[in-house]
Design an enzyme around this catalytic site. Structure first.
Site, PDB file in Angstrom:
ATOM      1  N   ASP A 166       0.852  -1.188   0.000  1.00 58.21           N
ATOM      2  CA  ASP A 166       0.000   0.000   0.000  1.00 58.21           C
ATOM      3  C   ASP A 166       0.885   1.234   0.000  1.00 58.21           C
ATOM      4  OD1 ASP A 166      -1.859   2.152   0.945  1.00 58.21           O
ATOM      5  OD2 ASP A 166      -3.235   0.467   1.210  1.00 58.21           O
TER       6      ASP A 166
ATOM      7  N   TYR B  85     -13.082   6.940 -13.571  1.00 62.18           N
ATOM      8  CA  TYR B  85     -12.931   5.882 -12.576  1.00 62.18           C
ATOM      9  C   TYR B  85     -13.650   4.615 -13.022  1.00 62.18           C
ATOM     10  CZ  TYR B  85     -13.748   3.123  -8.383  1.00 62.18           C
ATOM     11  OH  TYR B  85     -13.841   2.082  -7.485  1.00 62.18           O
TER      12      TYR B  85
ATOM     13  N   SER C 142     -16.139  -2.550  -9.565  1.00 61.99           N
ATOM     14  CA  SER C 142     -17.101  -1.604  -8.998  1.00 61.99           C
ATOM     15  C   SER C 142     -18.389  -1.566  -9.807  1.00 61.99           C
ATOM     16  CB  SER C 142     -16.472  -0.205  -8.984  1.00 61.99           C
ATOM     17  OG  SER C 142     -17.426   0.802  -8.726  1.00 61.99           O
TER      18      SER C 142
END
Length: 327
Positions: free
Chosen positions: A31, A153, A129
């Site tokens: 990360d 996105y 998503s």
């Protein structure tokens, strides 16, 4: 099993990491601690993982776009399984920074897919998503619904799904893409409707709704998302597939605000402001494919989940609330 969780310091990634550690797996988190929202939340998540005594936890700070670092992680930790949760989130900011989103959400994915192929990874689970749908021809969305993403996105998430399928077809890397529908719960991203509504309500401030409030959302509780991911450790039934991971329920934003107000014992009235660019009008998941292939069974509806989040918020208000307000 040695598992890599990219974005494992974030909301969904840290919950998956905790669950894996509690089951005794070796987990390495990669990360970059992106300050899209306050990184203190991510640091808290990392410390929670360090405290889990079962399993083995390692944290590597760095970007999925760093090819040398990604190769080093796969080699050093002998990665067998990947949960790819890292991405730059946010449909609204993606309109302003499309190239940045492309480099991170698509370029970073390709770096990981290449490394996973080179190291013979058992399965690569990609976090997608509901933003890939954009607007409905019909509801609820099933996976065969056409894709009309309304933001860069959403476009990057759709591209990532296609790349995963290509990698399985061309290179034989088993991949699964999970289309999350607005995930919420403890330690959620602070710049989301539920966390903002709760924070404002507990502080005597009215919820702010963008648009007319008749937008609907299929909010998915974090425990259900974790359960779906863990199931993929046990079955290859979804390899090569895209699956909706939602709650099967939905609620208007005004109803959500009213429910939060009732739960925090307030008599506030929502404030309505201009609709935000790139936001989807409606989301609602058909999860029958996930149910049939991996036994997915969402257990928490939005009203129950909001109650649980509010209780968690009250218990963690001292450290979490300043981070919500600052975002």
């Amino acid at each position: 099993m040695s598992v890599l969780v990219t974005g494992g310091a974030g909301f969904i990634g840290s919950h998956i990491t905790e669950a894996l550690l509690q089951r005794g797996h070796e987990v390495v988190v990669l990360d970059n601690l992106d300050p899209y929202y306050d990184v203190d939340i991510k640091r808290q998540n990392i410390e929670r993982c360090r405290e889990i005594e079962t399993g083995r936890f390692e944290f590597v700070e760095g970007s999925i776009t760093d090819e040398r670092l990604v190769e080093e992680v796969f080699s050093t930790y002998d990665v067998e399984f990947v949960y790819h949760e890292a991405a730059r989130a946010g449909v609204r900011t993606s309109v302003e920074q499309p190239l940045f989103y492309e480099r991170n959400n698509v370029g970073g994915l390709l770096t990981l897919l290449e490394a996973a192929t080179d190291h013979g990874v058992e399965r690569f689970v990609n976090a997608s998503s509901s933003s890939v749908y954009g607007r409905p021809d019909y509801l609820p969305y099933d996976e065969a619904h056409p894709n009309y993403p309304k933001s860069p996105y959403g476009t990057t998430k759709l591209a990532a799904e296609h790349y995963c399928k290509v990698w399985q077809s061309v290179h034989g890397l088993p991949t699964v893409s999970l289309r999350y529908f607005t995930v919420y719960g403890p330690r959620m991203r602070p710049n989301m409707a539920i966390s903002n509504f709760v924070s404002r309500g507990l502080n005597g401030e009215p919820p702010v709704i963008y648009g007319d409030g008749e937008q609907t959302r299929d909010f998915t509780y974090i425990d259900d998302v974790v359960a779906a991911n863990l199931r993929l450790l046990e079955t290859d039934a979804a390899d090569g597939e895209v699956l909706n991971i939602g709650s099967t329920d939905n609620i208007t934003i005004t109803e959500l605000a009213d429910h939060v107000i009732s739960q925090v014992d307030s008599e506030l009235e929502p404030i309505y402001e201009a609709e935000q660019q790139a936001d989807a009008r409606h989301t609602h998941a058909d999860v029958s494919k996930a149910r049939d292939l991996i036994g997915y069974a969402p257990s928490t509806d939005i009203r129950e989940g909001v109650g649980e989040f509010i209780e968690w918020y009250r218990q963690n208000r001292e450290w979490y609330e300043p981070l919500v307000v600052s975002s």
